[in-house]
Design a protein around this motif. Structure first.
Motif, PDB file in Angstrom:
ATOM      1  N   THR A  22      54.849  38.909  38.337  1.00 30.03           N
ATOM      2  CA  THR A  22      53.559  38.171  38.814  1.00 30.03           C
ATOM      3  C   THR A  22      52.952  39.110  39.640  1.00 30.03           C
ATOM      4  N   ARG A  23      53.532  39.855  40.623  1.00 33.89           N
ATOM      5  CA  ARG A  23      52.750  40.555  41.427  1.00 33.89           C
ATOM      6  C   ARG A  23      52.140  41.641  40.944  1.00 33.89           C
ATOM      7  N   LYS A  24      52.973  42.354  39.854  1.00 31.75           N
ATOM      8  CA  LYS A  24      52.026  43.229  39.058  1.00 31.75           C
ATOM      9  C   LYS A  24      51.019  42.872  38.205  1.00 31.75           C
ATOM     10  N   GLU A  31      42.414  44.695  40.027  1.00 32.20           N
ATOM     11  CA  GLU A  31      41.588  45.814  39.571  1.00 32.20           C
ATOM     12  C   GLU A  31      40.637  45.738  38.509  1.00 32.20           C
ATOM     13  N   GLN A  32      40.940  44.842  37.589  1.00 32.78           N
ATOM     14  CA  GLN A  32      39.816  44.504  36.744  1.00 32.78           C
ATOM     15  C   GLN A  32      38.659  43.820  37.201  1.00 32.78           C
ATOM     16  N   LYS A  34      37.489  44.120  40.242  1.00 38.96           N
ATOM     17  CA  LYS A  34      36.843  45.162  41.036  1.00 38.96           C
ATOM     18  C   LYS A  34      36.091  46.083  40.020  1.00 38.96           C
ATOM     19  N   LEU A  35      36.700  46.402  38.878  1.00 38.52           N
ATOM     20  CA  LEU A  35      36.078  47.175  37.923  1.00 38.52           C
ATOM     21  C   LEU A  35      34.640  46.494  37.408  1.00 38.52           C
ATOM     22  N   GLN A  36      34.892  45.216  37.197  1.00 40.93           N
ATOM     23  CA  GLN A  36      33.452  44.638  36.448  1.00 40.93           C
ATOM     24  C   GLN A  36      32.576  44.174  37.662  1.00 40.93           C
ATOM     25  N   SER A  37      32.909  44.181  38.852  1.00 38.75           N
ATOM     26  CA  SER A  37      31.944  44.004  39.775  1.00 38.75           C
ATOM     27  C   SER A  37      31.227  45.546  40.283  1.00 38.75           C
ATOM     28  N   SER A  38      32.077  46.407  39.931  1.00 41.46           N
ATOM     29  CA  SER A  38      31.429  47.780  40.223  1.00 41.46           C
ATOM     30  C   SER A  38      30.442  48.519  39.340  1.00 41.46           C
TER      31      SER A  38
END
Length: 135
Positions: A22-24, A31-32, A34-38
């Motif tokens: 669950t941590r992974k 990360e996904q 963060k990618l979509q917002s960047s």
């Protein structure tokens, strides 16, 4: 006390991989997001279906416009963007800088094509429909 040791050990053996998994998964989701917002206009991206394109518009919170070919813009959900990819690099012709002279015998002259052939663009070739025999 020994009766509780074995069940407790089994619970730990099962619980540790679950917690680590669950941590992974949580880290990958962050990360996904963060990618979509960047994402910004001009970024080269790949969608989850494997389609490559360039981001054309990012004004909406839920959708994104991707240019998949010159002049062809499609609208996608932001979640469909899988990753940013490096921009395409055009292959450059390697010119020998040592040889400054040009042999005039080996230079080919341009071939002139008739005007009518140059204006015609080959269209898609469509196969004729299959005809099935009626029984």
């Amino acid at each position: 006390m020994e009766q509780l040791f074995l069940p407790l050990l089994l619970m730990l053996v099962v619980a540790i991989p679950l917690v680590m998994g669950t941590r992974k998964q949580k880290r990958a989701a962050q990360e996904q997001q963060k990618l979509q917002s960047s994402l910004s206009e001009g970024d080269r991206v790949m969608t989850t279906s494997g389609l490559y394109g360039t981001v054309a518009d990012t004004t909406s919170d839920t959708t994104i416009d991707i240019e998949i070919a010159p002049g062809v813009v499609t609208t996608w959900l932001r979640q469909a963007v899988r990753e940013k990819v490096a921009p395409e690099v055009a292959d450059e012709i390697d010119n020998d800088s040592d040889d400054d002279t040009v042999d005039t015998e080996t230079v080919a002259e341009p071939v002139e094509t008739p005007k009518a052939e140059a204006d015609e663009k080959p269209g898609p070739q469509i196969a004729p429909p299959l005809e099935h025999e009626k029984k």
